[in-house]
Design a protein around this motif. Sequence first.
Motif, PDB file in Angstrom:
ATOM      1  N   THR A 137      50.960  48.625  37.365  1.00 27.58           N
ATOM      2  CA  THR A 137      50.467  48.308  38.696  1.00 27.58           C
ATOM      3  C   THR A 137      51.471  48.690  39.774  1.00 27.58           C
ATOM      4  OG1 THR A 137      51.315  46.062  38.502  1.00 27.58           O
ATOM      5  CG2 THR A 137      49.018  46.423  37.894  1.00 27.58           C
ATOM      6  N   GLU A 138      52.734  48.774  39.432  1.00 26.73           N
ATOM      7  CA  GLU A 138      53.783  49.143  40.392  1.00 26.73           C
ATOM      8  C   GLU A 138      53.766  50.662  40.563  1.00 26.73           C
ATOM      9  OE1 GLU A 138      57.127  48.024  42.819  1.00 26.73           O
ATOM     10  OE2 GLU A 138      55.753  46.765  41.712  1.00 26.73           O
ATOM     11  N   VAL A 183      59.043  54.124  48.995  1.00 21.94           N
ATOM     12  CA  VAL A 183      58.651  52.726  48.822  1.00 21.94           C
ATOM     13  C   VAL A 183      57.999  52.519  47.467  1.00 21.94           C
ATOM     14  CG1 VAL A 183      58.356  52.218  51.272  1.00 21.94           C
ATOM     15  CG2 VAL A 183      56.452  53.152  49.989  1.00 21.94           C
ATOM     16  N   SER A 184      58.018  51.272  47.000  1.00 26.16           N
ATOM     17  CA  SER A 184      57.249  50.887  45.817  1.00 26.16           C
ATOM     18  C   SER A 184      56.184  49.899  46.290  1.00 26.16           C
ATOM     19  CB  SER A 184      58.156  50.259  44.760  1.00 26.16           C
ATOM     20  OG  SER A 184      58.712  49.068  45.240  1.00 26.16           O
ATOM     21  N   PHE A 185      55.014  49.956  45.662  1.00 28.76           N
ATOM     22  CA  PHE A 185      53.898  49.132  46.119  1.00 28.76           C
ATOM     23  C   PHE A 185      52.891  48.945  44.990  1.00 28.76           C
ATOM     24  CE2 PHE A 185      52.930  53.528  46.925  1.00 28.76           C
ATOM     25  CZ  PHE A 185      51.596  53.670  46.608  1.00 28.76           C
ATOM     26  N   ASN A 192      44.207  49.893  49.376  1.00 31.66           N
ATOM     27  CA  ASN A 192      45.197  49.269  50.255  1.00 31.66           C
ATOM     28  C   ASN A 192      46.472  49.040  49.470  1.00 31.66           C
ATOM     29  OD1 ASN A 192      43.289  49.121  52.282  1.00 31.66           O
ATOM     30  ND2 ASN A 192      42.761  46.989  51.863  1.00 31.66           N
ATOM     31  N   ALA A 193      47.610  49.265  50.102  1.00 32.21           N
ATOM     32  CA  ALA A 193      48.910  48.998  49.486  1.00 32.21           C
ATOM     33  C   ALA A 193      49.296  47.555  49.798  1.00 32.21           C
ATOM     34  CB  ALA A 193      49.950  49.952  50.012  1.00 32.21           C
ATOM     35  N   VAL A 194      49.745  46.826  48.755  1.00 35.07           N
ATOM     36  CA  VAL A 194      50.226  45.449  48.931  1.00 35.07           C
ATOM     37  C   VAL A 194      51.602  45.331  48.309  1.00 35.07           C
ATOM     38  CG1 VAL A 194      47.920  44.416  49.047  1.00 35.07           C
ATOM     39  CG2 VAL A 194      49.020  44.691  46.836  1.00 35.07           C
ATOM     40  N   ASN A 195      52.357  44.326  48.719  1.00 38.98           N
ATOM     41  CA  ASN A 195      53.726  44.092  48.210  1.00 38.98           C
ATOM     42  C   ASN A 195      54.591  45.348  48.361  1.00 38.98           C
ATOM     43  OD1 ASN A 195      52.879  41.519  47.470  1.00 38.98           O
ATOM     44  ND2 ASN A 195      52.324  42.177  45.421  1.00 38.98           N
ATOM     45  N   VAL A 196      54.603  45.908  49.543  1.00 43.01           N
ATOM     46  CA  VAL A 196      55.343  47.147  49.805  1.00 43.01           C
ATOM     47  C   VAL A 196      56.812  46.818  50.013  1.00 43.01           C
ATOM     48  CG1 VAL A 196      55.521  49.149  51.304  1.00 43.01           C
ATOM     49  CG2 VAL A 196      53.293  48.161  50.845  1.00 43.01           C
TER      50      VAL A 196
END
Length: 150
Positions: free
Chosen positions: A87-88, A131-133, A143-147
């Motif tokens: 997921t990452e 970035v990692s997301f 949508n990107a979350v936890n960026v």
Amino acid sequence: MAKSQETGGKKELEKRKKQQRQEKAERKEERKANSGKGKGLEDMMAYLDENGNLTSTPPDPNKKVEIKLEDIQIGAPKQQPSDPVNTERSGVVKFFNESKGYGFIIDQETQDSVFVHINQLAGPIKERDRVSFEVERGPKGLNAVNVKKK
């Protein structure tokens, strides 16, 4: 003596009408003779075989297949949840507008453009940052979350 009121045309017309009535009565008698009112219930029955074809013979009870009610699907099949494997993800910030609070990240694996909102950021980012997301499906796309900045 008076002349007859009937002319040759009238006689022919009446003759034709009489013949048509007679033909109609004959057709009616023929339909009555050929109607299937005397048939029994067994003669009118139709059966479905195991292949879905209509037949006049009843199906073999040994070939009967039980179908569970839960196995019947009406409408579109249910979607299976996707596996949360890997997921990452990582990517590069393509565009980010701090005043409006949104931007886009290019995913390195799929080269897709993923939307990112300022509420999903762990810290400040700017264009061309690595970035990692994680990806979530939104109403308008990914949508990107936890960026997080790398």
